[in-house]
Design a protein around this motif. Structure first.
Motif, PDB file in Angstrom:
ATOM      1  N   LEU A 128       0.827  -1.210   0.000  1.00 38.52           N
ATOM      2  CA  LEU A 128       0.000   0.000   0.000  1.00 38.52           C
ATOM      3  C   LEU A 128       0.861   1.260   0.000  1.00 38.52           C
ATOM      4  CD1 LEU A 128      -2.800  -1.066   2.480  1.00 38.52           C
ATOM      5  CD2 LEU A 128      -2.986  -0.809   0.011  1.00 38.52           C
ATOM      6  N   LEU A 129       1.972   1.224   0.722  1.00 38.20           N
ATOM      7  CA  LEU A 129       2.868   2.381   0.759  1.00 38.20           C
ATOM      8  C   LEU A 129       3.484   2.642  -0.619  1.00 38.20           C
ATOM      9  CD1 LEU A 129       4.222   4.527   2.550  1.00 38.20           C
ATOM     10  CD2 LEU A 129       6.077   2.902   2.920  1.00 38.20           C
ATOM     11  N   ILE A 130       3.908   1.583  -1.279  1.00 39.55           N
ATOM     12  CA  ILE A 130       4.497   1.743  -2.617  1.00 39.55           C
ATOM     13  C   ILE A 130       3.465   2.281  -3.595  1.00 39.55           C
ATOM     14  CG2 ILE A 130       5.427   0.457  -4.589  1.00 39.55           C
ATOM     15  CD1 ILE A 130       6.906  -1.301  -2.527  1.00 39.55           C
ATOM     16  N   THR A 131       2.254   1.751  -3.557  1.00 37.09           N
ATOM     17  CA  THR A 131       1.223   2.261  -4.469  1.00 37.09           C
ATOM     18  C   THR A 131       0.850   3.692  -4.132  1.00 37.09           C
ATOM     19  OG1 THR A 131      -0.527   1.301  -3.107  1.00 37.09           O
ATOM     20  CG2 THR A 131       0.265  -0.011  -4.971  1.00 37.09           C
ATOM     21  N   ASP A 132       0.952   4.049  -2.868  1.00 38.94           N
ATOM     22  CA  ASP A 132       0.665   5.424  -2.468  1.00 38.94           C
ATOM     23  C   ASP A 132       1.772   6.358  -2.950  1.00 38.94           C
ATOM     24  OD1 ASP A 132      -1.232   7.056  -1.333  1.00 38.94           O
ATOM     25  OD2 ASP A 132      -0.296   7.060   0.647  1.00 38.94           O
ATOM     26  N   ILE A 133       3.012   5.926  -2.853  1.00 38.93           N
ATOM     27  CA  ILE A 133       4.144   6.743  -3.322  1.00 38.93           C
ATOM     28  C   ILE A 133       4.068   6.927  -4.836  1.00 38.93           C
ATOM     29  CG2 ILE A 133       6.655   6.739  -3.634  1.00 38.93           C
ATOM     30  CD1 ILE A 133       6.836   5.436  -0.835  1.00 38.93           C
ATOM     31  N   LEU A 134       3.676   5.874  -5.543  1.00 30.09           N
ATOM     32  CA  LEU A 134       3.566   5.966  -7.001  1.00 30.09           C
ATOM     33  C   LEU A 134       2.358   6.775  -7.450  1.00 30.09           C
ATOM     34  CD1 LEU A 134       4.584   2.334  -8.010  1.00 30.09           C
ATOM     35  CD2 LEU A 134       5.932   4.414  -8.213  1.00 30.09           C
ATOM     36  N   TYR A 136      -0.925   5.829  -7.141  1.00 29.25           N
ATOM     37  CA  TYR A 136      -2.099   5.045  -7.505  1.00 29.25           C
ATOM     38  C   TYR A 136      -3.194   5.129  -6.443  1.00 29.25           C
ATOM     39  CZ  TYR A 136       0.841   2.999 -11.108  1.00 29.25           C
ATOM     40  OH  TYR A 136       1.663   2.810 -12.176  1.00 29.25           O
ATOM     41  N   THR A 137      -2.799   5.318  -5.200  1.00 29.77           N
ATOM     42  CA  THR A 137      -3.765   5.445  -4.108  1.00 29.77           C
ATOM     43  C   THR A 137      -3.420   6.675  -3.290  1.00 29.77           C
ATOM     44  OG1 THR A 137      -2.412   4.075  -2.652  1.00 29.77           O
ATOM     45  CG2 THR A 137      -4.123   2.949  -3.914  1.00 29.77           C
ATOM     46  N   ASN A 138      -4.313   7.024  -2.402  1.00 27.48           N
ATOM     47  CA  ASN A 138      -4.079   8.145  -1.484  1.00 27.48           C
ATOM     48  C   ASN A 138      -4.546   7.689  -0.100  1.00 27.48           C
ATOM     49  OD1 ASN A 138      -3.546  10.580  -0.324  1.00 27.48           O
ATOM     50  ND2 ASN A 138      -5.192  11.691  -1.334  1.00 27.48           N
ATOM     51  N   ILE A 139      -3.773   6.802   0.508  1.00 29.13           N
ATOM     52  CA  ILE A 139      -4.157   6.203   1.784  1.00 29.13           C
ATOM     53  C   ILE A 139      -3.466   6.891   2.954  1.00 29.13           C
ATOM     54  CG2 ILE A 139      -4.103   4.076   3.133  1.00 29.13           C
ATOM     55  CD1 ILE A 139      -4.353   2.537   0.536  1.00 29.13           C
ATOM     56  N   PHE A 140      -2.172   7.095   2.834  1.00 27.65           N
ATOM     57  CA  PHE A 140      -1.394   7.608   3.947  1.00 27.65           C
ATOM     58  C   PHE A 140      -1.228   9.127   3.829  1.00 27.65           C
ATOM     59  CE2 PHE A 140       0.179   3.254   3.129  1.00 27.65           C
ATOM     60  CZ  PHE A 140      -0.284   2.671   4.292  1.00 27.65           C
ATOM     61  N   PRO A 141      -1.528   9.848   4.904  1.00 28.03           N
ATOM     62  CA  PRO A 141      -1.414  11.304   4.826  1.00 28.03           C
ATOM     63  C   PRO A 141       0.034  11.791   4.845  1.00 28.03           C
ATOM     64  CG  PRO A 141      -2.181  10.632   7.000  1.00 28.03           C
ATOM     65  CD  PRO A 141      -2.134   9.399   6.161  1.00 28.03           C
ATOM     66  N   PHE A 142       0.973  10.963   5.267  1.00 27.94           N
ATOM     67  CA  PHE A 142       2.355  11.409   5.363  1.00 27.94           C
ATOM     68  C   PHE A 142       3.119  11.254   4.044  1.00 27.94           C
ATOM     69  CE2 PHE A 142       2.033   7.049   6.931  1.00 27.94           C
ATOM     70  CZ  PHE A 142       2.953   6.384   6.116  1.00 27.94           C
ATOM     71  N   VAL A 143       2.492  10.686   3.008  1.00 22.60           N
ATOM     72  CA  VAL A 143       3.141  10.531   1.707  1.00 22.60           C
ATOM     73  C   VAL A 143       2.832  11.772   0.863  1.00 22.60           C
ATOM     74  CG1 VAL A 143       3.209   9.185  -0.422  1.00 22.60           C
ATOM     75  CG2 VAL A 143       3.029   8.023   1.781  1.00 22.60           C
ATOM     76  N   LYS A 144       3.876  12.364   0.333  1.00 24.74           N
ATOM     77  CA  LYS A 144       3.691  13.538  -0.529  1.00 24.74           C
ATOM     78  C   LYS A 144       3.517  13.035  -1.965  1.00 24.74           C
ATOM     79  CE  LYS A 144       6.198  16.620   2.426  1.00 24.74           C
ATOM     80  NZ  LYS A 144       7.167  17.661   2.557  1.00 24.74           N
ATOM     81  N   HIS A 145       2.401  13.432  -2.566  1.00 23.60           N
ATOM     82  CA  HIS A 145       2.089  12.994  -3.917  1.00 23.60           C
ATOM     83  C   HIS A 145       2.641  13.984  -4.937  1.00 23.60           C
ATOM     84  CE1 HIS A 145      -0.507   9.786  -2.537  1.00 23.60           C
ATOM     85  NE2 HIS A 145      -0.961  10.621  -1.629  1.00 23.60           N
ATOM     86  N   PRO A 146       3.163  13.484  -6.032  1.00 22.19           N
ATOM     87  CA  PRO A 146       3.647  14.407  -7.072  1.00 22.19           C
ATOM     88  C   PRO A 146       2.466  15.120  -7.728  1.00 22.19           C
ATOM     89  CG  PRO A 146       3.787  12.128  -7.833  1.00 22.19           C
ATOM     90  CD  PRO A 146       3.366  12.087  -6.385  1.00 22.19           C
ATOM     91  N   LYS A 147       2.670  16.370  -8.094  1.00 25.84           N
ATOM     92  CA  LYS A 147       1.601  17.117  -8.760  1.00 25.84           C
ATOM     93  C   LYS A 147       1.519  16.673 -10.200  1.00 25.84           C
ATOM     94  CE  LYS A 147       1.976  21.067  -5.772  1.00 25.84           C
ATOM     95  NZ  LYS A 147       2.174  22.489  -5.662  1.00 25.84           N
ATOM     96  N   ARG A 148       0.301  16.534 -10.648  1.00 23.38           N
ATOM     97  CA  ARG A 148       0.094  16.052 -12.024  1.00 23.38           C
ATOM     98  C   ARG A 148      -0.335  17.177 -12.904  1.00 23.38           C
ATOM     99  NH1 ARG A 148      -1.170   9.964 -12.212  1.00 23.38           N
ATOM    100  NH2 ARG A 148      -0.385   9.355 -10.232  1.00 23.38           N
TER     101      ARG A 148
END
Length: 148
Positions: A128-134, A136-148
């Motif tokens: 789940l962490l890897i998919t969140d980093i990539l 694909y998901t937005n589960i963990f609030p501490f992962v910064k998502h790249p802007k699209r």
């Protein structure tokens, strides 16, 4: 006898009518056959190997087994304790590819019988962490998502 060989006037008129109708009717038949052959594509069939059928059945069985494990109250409480929403886990499980499902099920099979399943939870957390980093998901609030 000679009269029988020559057609009558009515027979001649009937033959002329039939000759005039045959040309348009034959054109309609040809156009209809052309339209049917162009409109409907030909069917493509192939042999399906036994491995494909068995693999699909195994993946479906593995997916159901993972859902059963993740629906247990103890697993749900552990996921909530780590900050993961069980509904998002179910959604992510539904979106896993067949290879990921088989890997996860194989990992689950390697756990010791009667074990605590912590290894499985850590593996799910990492997936789940890897998919969140990539992204694909937005589960963990501490992962910064790249802007699209």
């Amino acid at each position: 006898m000679l009269d029988q060989l020559h057609p009558t006037y009515q027979e001649i008129k009937l033959m002329e009518k039939l000759r005039r109708l045959t040309k348009p009717v034959s054109h309609l038949v040809v156009l209809g056959l052309l339209a049917l052959s162009i409109h409907f594509p030909s069917a493509q069939a192939g042999m399906i190997g036994t491995e494909v059928v068995v693999n699909a059945a195994q993946v479906q069985q593995d997916r159901e087994r993972l859902k059963t494990v993740l629906n247990r109250d103890s697993v749900k409480s552990q996921l909530v304790a780590r900050g993961v929403d069980p509904a998002q886990v179910q959604a992510r499980l539904d979106s896993l590819t067949d290879n990921e499902v088989q890997t996860l099920a194989a990992k689950m099979d390697q756990l010791p019988a009667g074990g605590d399943g912590l290894g499985l939870l850590v593996f799910i957390f990492i997936v789940l962490l890897i998919t969140d980093i990539l992204g694909y998901t937005n589960i963990f609030p501490f992962v910064k998502h790249p802007k699209r």
